[in-house]
Design a protein around this motif. Structure first.
Motif: not given
Length: 387
Positions: A212, A140, A133, A125-126, A128, A142, A160, A171, A157
């Protein structure tokens, strides 16, 4: 792989895959209409040992090579392509779980065992909401916050792939250090604090359930930072082998959609007999030419994929193959749609579903502008250096 192993693989592919394709085709329309995760498809694939097919032998899997993996993906995609895309992600991630993995041994073995025994699904999961991308660059949002006994992960994310059906999330996140550790943090889908927002309502590839995923103070053990490095250090992307695998498997998926469309189209032309013609549409030179154009596009794609699968294409060229194969697939389906009008866009016929699905091929990283810009820079630099 020994000669006997190779023979057994050939028998497996020849005997089982066509039946799996037919079974998946039976529910493809319903799955597309509902846009729900295809649990029964994955139960079928697990029953035939396909979910651990690319898992290395050292991890208890079958260690499928690219030739076999490509054949499996194509067969699944001809039946139900959303299922095939999730399996591609399964193969790309699970094949990294061999003895040469840099993951902590206990974590590697636990994930590998779940893939082998339960058909557990894993994906990265990349993407956001704000960043998009990570292939385009950027840190990120996250965050993995350090705690004495592990990490607390918070962030969101989007896109997904497989979300609700996954057992493991890789993640892409950043630690809260001054020079953060950026990379993949392994999160079990059963962890407390995970919420999946069912917002995926796409034109095509609807059953990927690419929803999401929200992480709210999700705790994971320290060793679940499985593939991270300092942000200040050079970052490695996909290695050469992974680049080729990605290009071939994604290309094979969308090429298979075009083949499924071609099969339906030919049957339609052979069976459709307009009253004013008194003969099948297949008898008209116009439609013979269109089928010939489609066959030529698909032949070109198959040849490129064969070359790449055989190791005859450098990894730097692999994204070009993905681009050409996907565009050939899209153009093939568009030719069929353009030629038969309303029949092509009628819900009761699968061609409109094939069109919606094949158009999704353009979204995958690297996108066309990145591929063409890199190719152009290389060509311009080469010409300049040889003057």
């Amino acid at each position: 792989m020994s000669v006997n192993d190779s023979d057994n693989t050939s028998i497996f592919l020849r005997e089982r895959l066509p039946a799996i394709t037919r079974t998946l085709q039976e529910s493809a329309d319903q799955i597309d209409w509902q846009g729900e995760f295809p649990h029964e498809n994955f139960a079928l694939l697990q029953q035939h040992g396909l979910l651990s097919r690319a898992l290395p032998i050292s991890a208890g899997g079958f260690g499928a090579d690219l030739t076999e993996s490509r054949a499996i993906i194509a067969a699944i995609a001809q039946g139900e392509p959303s299922t095939a895309l999730i399996v591609i992600m399964q193969y790309l991630n699970s094949r990294r779980l061999g003895e040469d993995s840099d993951w902590p041994e206990s974590v590697r073995l636990r994930v590998a065992q779940s893939v082998r025994d339960q058909g557990a699904l894993i994906n990265a999961l990349r993407v956001e909401p704000e960043l998009g991308t990570p292939a385009r660059g950027g840190l990120p949002k996250t965050i993995a916050r350090r705690e004495p006994d592990g990490w607390r992960l918070s962030g969101e994310k989007i896109y997904a792939t497989g979300s609700v059906g996954l057992s493991w999330f890789l993640v892409w996140a950043s630690s809260d250090d001054a020079d953060p550790l950026v990379g993949s943090y392994l999160v079990p889908a059963s962890a407390t604090g995970i919420r999946i927002e069912p917002e995926w309502d796409h034109l095509g590839m609807r059953a990927t359930c690419s929803h999401r995923v929200v992480f709210d103070e999700v705790w994971i053990p320290a060793e679940n930072a499985v593939n991270v490095s300092r942000w200040s250090e050079p970052r490695a992307g996909l290695n050469d082998e992974e680049t080729v695998w990605m290009a071939v498997l994604l290309g094979s998926l969308y090429d298979a959609i075009a083949h499924a469309a071609r099969d339906w189209f030919i049957t339609f032309l052979q069976q459709r007999i307009p009253a004013n013609l008194g003969a099948p549409l297949a008898s008209l030179p116009r439609f013979q030419e269109i089928v010939g154009r489609v066959e030529t596009l698909l032949f070109t794609s198959q040849t490129l994929l064969d070359f790449a699968t055989s190791g005859l294409v450098a990894s730097a060229q692999a994204p070009k193959i993905k681009q050409v194969v996907i565009e050939n697939a899209i153009r093939s389906v568009q030719l069929m749609v353009e030629s038969i009008g309303n029949h092509a866009l009628t819900r009761s016929n699968p061609l409109e579903r094939h069109l919606r699905n094949v158009l999704c091929g353009r979204i995958h990283t690297p996108q066309d502008d990145v591929i063409f810009t890199a190719a152009g820079k290389t060509a311009l630099s080469f010409n300049r250096s040889h003057k």
